[in-house]
Design a protein around this motif. Structure first.
Motif, short mmCIF file in Angstrom:
data_model
loop_
_atom_site.label_atom_id
_atom_site.label_comp_id
_atom_site.label_asym_id
_atom_site.label_seq_id
_atom_site.Cartn_x
_atom_site.Cartn_y
_atom_site.Cartn_z
N THR A 130 0.82 -1.21 0.00
CA THR A 130 0.00 0.00 0.00
C THR A 130 0.86 1.26 0.00
N LEU A 131 0.52 2.20 -0.87
CA LEU A 131 1.19 3.49 -0.91
C LEU A 131 0.44 4.47 -0.01
N PRO A 132 1.02 4.88 1.13
CA PRO A 132 0.35 5.84 2.00
C PRO A 132 0.27 7.21 1.33
N ARG B 54 0.45 0.27 11.02
CA ARG B 54 0.56 1.69 11.34
C ARG B 54 0.19 2.48 10.08
N GLU B 55 -0.81 3.34 10.20
CA GLU B 55 -1.29 4.13 9.07
C GLU B 55 -1.69 3.24 7.89
N GLU B 56 -2.47 2.22 8.19
CA GLU B 56 -3.04 1.32 7.19
C GLU B 56 -2.00 0.45 6.48
N LYS B 57 -0.77 0.45 7.00
CA LYS B 57 0.28 -0.34 6.36
C LYS B 57 0.93 -1.24 7.39
N PHE C 145 3.02 7.38 -9.57
CA PHE C 145 2.01 6.40 -9.99
C PHE C 145 1.88 5.29 -8.95
N ASN C 146 0.65 4.99 -8.62
CA ASN C 146 0.35 3.88 -7.72
C ASN C 146 -0.17 2.72 -8.57
N THR C 147 0.32 1.51 -8.32
CA THR C 147 -0.11 0.36 -9.10
C THR C 147 -0.46 -0.80 -8.17
N TYR C 148 -1.11 -1.80 -8.73
CA TYR C 148 -1.51 -2.98 -7.96
C TYR C 148 -1.46 -4.22 -8.84
#
Length: 502
Positions: free
Chosen positions: A270-272, A432-435, A289-292
């Motif tokens: 995950t990219l915060p 922590r912080e969704e990661k 760019f965010n990718t999955y």
């Protein structure tokens, strides 16, 4: 195959252009082509022509790229194995793949035990007569190009087969849909045994660029890393978000350090939003760019540019929309598509989807299938769509991403429970912080003679070090008298997770 033909074209038209940089070692396009031709000729003599996999062992040496290309020119898929992988796991990979040949680029000897496997050290090859491989023998179309081993819940790694068509589709997407240009310098942070490395290696070579590698020694010594980065002229940054987050801890990580940086491409975890925001502030000329995507669907299948508007609209960043030849479907427990905004399992269909796990028919049939006439993969990931954008919401099972590595928690638990010092164990990710920041091992210890808990922890970690890579060993060990259970007799993971986040 277009990718291999393109590399040959660059070897002829820009022979002195650098294809690969590793510390003080460099490899030009002409050297990459000629050395891989020579090695491919040797491989064809050493193998029986059954297209069996070839293990390629090493770290970030230029010889790794030579070996990969040589294998597929000789008609064989390759299995990348990094030197950080424990010997026991290497042996499991050798036996699972049924490889008969191993290319050792590590510079050190590798004990393959009782495995019936021949070992070649590519640096020992003579530079004698140059032979041209026959393109008819190259890996092509639906044939397997490479096999990457991922974590398996039974304690055994499983090999994901990626075909030439899968890879070509991915390389085309990156070079056509992202702002990468011919001759760009690509950062390579991930070991080749991790599929994130494919995001920079092959798009770089298809674009006639230079792969600039980050070694594990650089990561362990940030001062050396930043001195090297200053000389790198990197244009395209591909890494896990965690690696960029580590770099951001140093105030000098900015446009002044890397004035030519124009593209950030993230995958693997995950990219915060906070990391994306900092990068845009420090590198105002670069696009983020965010990718999955899972290994089973060739690195990544969705993307989105993280703009100021996206940062304003979403506290948790979307992972974007699917690449042109791929589709994303969200389904419920019955396999039926859900309404927009409704959470379900992410199903990937299209040309990126792997043919399955090597030698694992049951595992393959469990998650690979046909959907509307297209190859499809049940990711086990939770997500939903909103305004045409995919949002990733973690795993539906016990599989996680930690610092970009995909890990089966059950595999770690399996190995911990094998220790004579452990009665039972559960592994819980700490968020922590969704990661996920690190792993915690909750252990009911067996009888032992240690006076202090740290001594017990040291002994268990020593056992794990012989079977698991370092990134899979929990950072924190907590000892208790019992593991809490739910009413139906299962481990109460929800309660454990709540306890470790208090």
């Amino acid at each position: 195959m277009k990718l291999i033909e393109t590399i040959k074209h660059y070897a002829q038209t820009q022979p002195d252009a650098l294809a690969f940089v590793n510390d003080d070692k460099t490899l030009s396009y002409s050297e990459l082509w000629s050395q891989s031709e020579r090695l491919a000729s040797r491989l064809q003599k050493e193998t029986v022509g059954d297209r069996s996999p070839i293990i390629v062992y090493g770290h970030m040496q230029p010889e790794m790229a030579v070996s990969f290309l040589a294998c597929v020119k000789a008609g064989h898929p390759y299995v990348p194995v990094d030197v950080s992988i424990p010997a026991d796991r290497v042996m499991k990979i050798i036996k699972s793949s049924k490889a008969e040949l191993l290319l050792n680029n590590s510079g050190t000897d590798l004990d393959t035990g009782d495995a019936l496997i021949s070992v070649i050290k590519p640096e020992h090859l003579d530079a004698g007569e140059q032979l041209e491989t026959n393109p008819d023998n190259w890996v092509k179309d639906g044939e397997t190009f490479y096999i990457i081993y991922t974590s398996g819940s039974t304690g055994n790694p499983k090999g994901v087969q990626i075909s030439a068509d899968n890879l070509q589709s991915f390389a085309n997407w990156v070079t056509e849909d992202f702002p990468v240009e011919n001759g760009h310098v690509f950062l390579n942070q991930a070991p080749f045994s991790f599929d994130l490395s494919v995001m920079d290696l092959y798009p770089c070579l298809q674009a006639g660029g230079t792969l600039w590698t980050v070694t594990k020694d650089m990561i362990n010594r940030p001062k050396i890393l930043f001195e090297a980065l200053k000389q790198s002229n990197v244009n395209v940054w591909t890494s896990t978000p965690s690696f960029a987050q580590m770099c951001l801890m140093d105030p000098s990580f900015s446009e002044e350090l890397l004035p030519g940086l124009r593209v950030f491409m993230f995958c693997g975890e995950t990219l915060p939003a906070s990391v994306a925001r900092q990068l845009k502030e420090r590198f105002p000329k670069a696009r983020v760019f965010n990718t999955y995507g899972p290994t089973e669907a060739t690195v990544a299948v969705t993307s989105i540019e993280v703009t100021d508007d996206i940062l304003e609209r979403y506290s948790s960043l979307p992972v974007g929309s699917a690449k042109p030849d791929t589709d994303i479907v969200i389904v419920n427990e019955d396999g039926e598509p859900v309404q927009e905004g409704e959470k379900g399992e992410i199903i990937i269909t299209g040309k990126s989807v792997s043919k399955g796990y090597l030698g694992e028919k049951e595992l393959t049939e469990k998650v690979f299938f046909s959907y509307n006439g297209e190859a499809a993969y049940r990711t086990g990931d939770a997500g939903y769509k909103e305004n045409g954008l995919l949002f990733f919401q973690g795993r539906l099972d016990f599989q996680i991403k930690l610092h970009g590595y995909r890990i089966e928690l059950e595999e770690i638990e399996y190995q911990i429970n094998r220790s004579k010092y452990v009665q039972s164990a559960v592994v819980i990710p700490f968020y922590r912080e969704e990661k996920i920041e690190y792993l915690i091992a909750m252990i009911v210890p067996a009888e032992h003679d240690f006076e202090k808990e740290y001594q017990l922890t040291s002994a268990i970690k020593k056992d794990l070090g012989s079977t698991l890579p370092a990134y899979m060993i929990p950072r924190k060990f907590v000892y208790q008298k019992e593991i809490p259970m739910t009413a139906n007799g299962k481990i109460d993971r929800k309660r454990l997770k709540e306890e470790v986040t208090i």
